[in-house]
Design a protein around this motif. Structure first.
Motif, mmCIF file in Angstrom:
data_model
loop_
_atom_site.group_PDB
_atom_site.id
_atom_site.type_symbol
_atom_site.label_atom_id
_atom_site.label_comp_id
_atom_site.label_asym_id
_atom_site.label_seq_id
_atom_site.Cartn_x
_atom_site.Cartn_y
_atom_site.Cartn_z
ATOM 1 N N LEU A 1 0.845 -1.188 0.000
ATOM 2 C CA LEU A 1 0.000 0.000 0.000
ATOM 3 C C LEU A 1 0.881 1.240 0.000
ATOM 4 O O LEU A 1 1.805 1.352 0.793
ATOM 5 C CB LEU A 1 -0.874 -0.018 1.256
ATOM 6 N N GLU A 2 0.618 2.171 -0.906
ATOM 7 C CA GLU A 2 1.360 3.431 -0.921
ATOM 8 C C GLU A 2 0.351 4.529 -1.216
ATOM 9 O O GLU A 2 -0.219 4.572 -2.300
ATOM 10 C CB GLU A 2 2.487 3.378 -1.957
ATOM 11 N N GLY A 3 0.127 5.401 -0.217
ATOM 12 C CA GLY A 3 -0.926 6.398 -0.358
ATOM 13 C C GLY A 3 -2.253 5.678 -0.522
ATOM 14 O O GLY A 3 -2.593 4.799 0.270
ATOM 15 N N CYS A 4 -3.021 6.030 -1.571
ATOM 16 C CA CYS A 4 -4.309 5.372 -1.822
ATOM 17 C C CYS A 4 -4.244 4.426 -3.003
ATOM 18 O O CYS A 4 -5.235 4.264 -3.743
ATOM 19 C CB CYS A 4 -5.387 6.427 -2.058
ATOM 20 N N ASP A 5 -3.084 3.836 -3.241
ATOM 21 C CA ASP A 5 -2.914 2.912 -4.359
ATOM 22 C C ASP A 5 -2.178 1.657 -3.905
ATOM 23 O O ASP A 5 -1.540 1.648 -2.863
ATOM 24 C CB ASP A 5 -2.079 3.566 -5.476
ATOM 25 N N ALA A 6 -2.270 0.633 -4.760
ATOM 26 C CA ALA A 6 -1.450 -0.564 -4.565
ATOM 27 C C ALA A 6 -0.239 -0.409 -5.481
ATOM 28 O O ALA A 6 -0.377 -0.271 -6.697
ATOM 29 C CB ALA A 6 -2.254 -1.813 -4.931
ATOM 30 N N LEU A 7 0.952 -0.392 -4.885
ATOM 31 C CA LEU A 7 2.185 -0.205 -5.650
ATOM 32 C C LEU A 7 2.787 -1.575 -5.953
ATOM 33 O O LEU A 7 2.957 -2.392 -5.050
ATOM 34 C CB LEU A 7 3.163 0.649 -4.841
ATOM 35 N N GLY B 1 6.694 -0.897 -10.276
ATOM 36 C CA GLY B 1 6.679 0.547 -10.050
ATOM 37 C C GLY B 1 5.341 1.192 -10.391
ATOM 38 O O GLY B 1 5.130 2.357 -10.113
ATOM 39 N N ASP B 2 4.428 0.427 -10.998
ATOM 40 C CA ASP B 2 3.092 0.966 -11.311
ATOM 41 C C ASP B 2 2.228 1.044 -10.058
ATOM 42 O O ASP B 2 2.376 0.251 -9.137
ATOM 43 C CB ASP B 2 2.359 0.021 -12.290
ATOM 44 N N ARG B 3 1.297 1.987 -10.090
ATOM 45 C CA ARG B 3 0.253 2.034 -9.070
ATOM 46 C C ARG B 3 -1.032 1.479 -9.650
ATOM 47 O O ARG B 3 -1.368 1.762 -10.798
ATOM 48 C CB ARG B 3 0.016 3.485 -8.647
ATOM 49 N N GLN B 4 -1.744 0.691 -8.870
ATOM 50 C CA GLN B 4 -2.986 0.086 -9.332
ATOM 51 C C GLN B 4 -4.116 0.515 -8.408
ATOM 52 O O GLN B 4 -3.912 0.721 -7.212
ATOM 53 C CB GLN B 4 -2.842 -1.436 -9.315
ATOM 54 N N PRO B 5 -5.343 0.633 -8.952
ATOM 55 C CA PRO B 5 -6.471 1.086 -8.131
ATOM 56 C C PRO B 5 -6.850 0.043 -7.073
ATOM 57 O O PRO B 5 -6.888 -1.150 -7.359
ATOM 58 C CB PRO B 5 -7.594 1.263 -9.150
ATOM 59 N N LEU B 6 -7.143 0.521 -5.873
ATOM 60 C CA LEU B 6 -7.434 -0.397 -4.759
ATOM 61 C C LEU B 6 -8.710 -1.210 -4.974
ATOM 62 O O LEU B 6 -8.803 -2.340 -4.518
ATOM 63 C CB LEU B 6 -7.541 0.386 -3.439
ATOM 64 N N HIS B 7 -9.704 -0.643 -5.678
ATOM 65 C CA HIS B 7 -11.008 -1.332 -5.753
ATOM 66 C C HIS B 7 -11.092 -2.325 -6.900
ATOM 67 O O HIS B 7 -12.061 -3.069 -6.982
ATOM 68 C CB HIS B 7 -12.140 -0.305 -5.906
ATOM 69 N N ALA B 8 -10.097 -2.330 -7.814
ATOM 70 C CA ALA B 8 -10.260 -3.105 -9.048
ATOM 71 C C ALA B 8 -9.188 -4.159 -9.251
ATOM 72 O O ALA B 8 -9.164 -4.832 -10.279
ATOM 73 C CB ALA B 8 -10.283 -2.152 -10.246
ATOM 74 N N THR B 9 -8.268 -4.314 -8.276
ATOM 75 C CA THR B 9 -7.199 -5.295 -8.434
ATOM 76 C C THR B 9 -7.115 -6.182 -7.183
ATOM 77 O O THR B 9 -7.488 -5.768 -6.089
ATOM 78 C CB THR B 9 -5.826 -4.606 -8.626
ATOM 79 N N THR B 10 -6.612 -7.387 -7.372
ATOM 80 C CA THR B 10 -6.474 -8.323 -6.253
ATOM 81 C C THR B 10 -5.634 -7.706 -5.141
ATOM 82 O O THR B 10 -6.043 -7.712 -3.975
ATOM 83 C CB THR B 10 -5.769 -9.619 -6.717
#
Lengths: 270, 270
Positions: free
Chosen positions: B108-114, B132-141
């Motif tokens: 978790l980094e800020g409001c994203d999954a890093l 290094g990408d950030r992924q949305p918390l509600h749409a990824t495992t």
């Protein structure tokens, strides 16, 4: 240690704080940072507070400070690190699957070979390396390949300083090293037989940019007993060529993001 | 864009320069950095000159600037990034060998999954992720697992903002998401069926620290057709447990360096 904040720029002081963290000192207190950096405690407090606020430092459950994942995120955009690594990874995985030993990718950073990626298994031969480690140029496959393709100025300055013998096999004589470097340039590979640990043999080849510059070194490290270096040379050459091709090709990015080009950047230090 | 250097600290201005680099803008000119950061060109010139001197920025063969490998080296000491990755890698390699699809590690980094690590093959199913990408918390495992174990305050604030639907399957209703998060906490895994790309199914589990906090998420992404999620759940759980054990154990470092402990650090944001 004498305080030496005077005369350093604000950014230099911040860098001095960040540089106190290393592989063996990954969690530090303010007073340790002050001791290691030579900066006064109040200065360190102020810088640490700002770095914490920005997420560039984090505080562990034991209250000690460590480098923040936010800094890693920014740094992950360094094309010579993760850009190169992304292009190299599928080929390194194939190499690793074939050997089940260590497969490593290096770039030149200052006067060292910096390990950008490493695949390994728990049963592999002794190996001193971790991702982010610096390795000596004269005693490792990656180091020798990078030094062989460095500027003459850099070679001269490196070879004129004393070099450490890690094992009785480590080459430390400048004349012998010049012969090794010339052979690497002619043959396109190096075999390091017990140079850094007595039981390991390394084989390394250069990785070229699409425009023909050496930008990295690729190596495998295998047990010395029964090693067949030329088999690894052939596999490494195929992989190196694959990485060069991958760097030259536009990479399609699926999904929400659109097509983008993989950054390719020359290593001006080489 | 209006210049907004006034009122920013020296360090905040440097960070603003570094933050202009991202996956799609990895090589920039001074004037682009000025436009993207809102800092005046002379300020950017001065900061860039200092960052170049320190190796934190580098200049490519096309004269454009990019993030330097020196920054990556400092950042490689972040325990939540490469320390965790080093402990997880042998288990991720086993998972990857079994599925030959995508295997991913998130924090978790800020409001994203890093995305801290990702193993993949060229033939694997569509996947949007890079290291290094950030992924949305509600749409990824990874995102859902991390959100399920985040503080209530963070869950509330995240769920009260609008969420993007990447596919018709993406959950964007706060009530539905709260049910998904509760299920993750009860069952210890999540299955995301076409949440972010229509053809992919993801399975994710939490990774615990030795003291029992969720510090990361581990996932596999496989083709949706014929997927057997529960097989992956079992494999992921074994791997997660292995990572926790590895984090708790002192790691022996062979060769010239001596024994050292792997840093373990709690994620206070969770």
């Amino acid at each position: 240690m004498a305080h030496k904040s005077a005369g350093r720029s604000a950014l230099a002081r911040v860098l001095a704080v960040l540089e106190t963290f290393d592989q063996d000192n990954s969690a530090l207190t303010v007073s340790r940072i002050s001791k290691r950096s030579g900066l006064p405690v109040p200065t360190v407090y102020r810088i640490v507070a700002e770095l914490l606020e920005m997420g560039l430092l984090e505080r562990g459950s034991d209250r000690r400070l460590h480098v923040g994942v936010r800094l890693w995120e920014i740094a992950s955009r360094a094309p010579r690190a993760l850009g190169l690594r992304e292009a190299a990874m599928p080929f390194m995985e194939d190499l690793h699957a074939a050997t089940r030993q260590h497969t490593q990718l290096y770039v030149l950073e200052g006067c060292d070979a910096l390990v950008i990626e490493r695949l390994s298994t728990r049963s592999a031969v002794t190996n001193v390396t971790q991702v982010g480690d610096r390795q000596p140029l004269h005693a490792t496959t990656g180091g020798l390949v990078l030094l062989a393709h460095a500027s003459l100025h850099m070679q001269d300055s490196f070879l004129s300083a004393p070099m450490r013998a890690y094992t009785p096999n480590t080459p430390t004589d400048p004349a012998e090293l010049r012969r090794i470097l010339a052979n690497i340039r002619t043959r396109g590979y190096v075999v390091c037989d017990g140079y850094i640990t007595p039981d390991a043999l390394g084989v390394g080849t250069p990785v070229y940019s699409p425009s023909g510059d050496v930008i990295a070194a690729l190596s495998v490290v295998v047990p010395r007993d029964g090693a067949q270096p030329m088999t690894h040379v052939r596999a490494l050459r195929l992989s190196s060529r694959g990485i060069t091709d991958a760097l030259g090709k536009p990479q399609v990015r699926h999904g929400p993001q659109n097509i983008r080009l993989f950054p390719f950047v020359n290593n001006e230090q080489l």
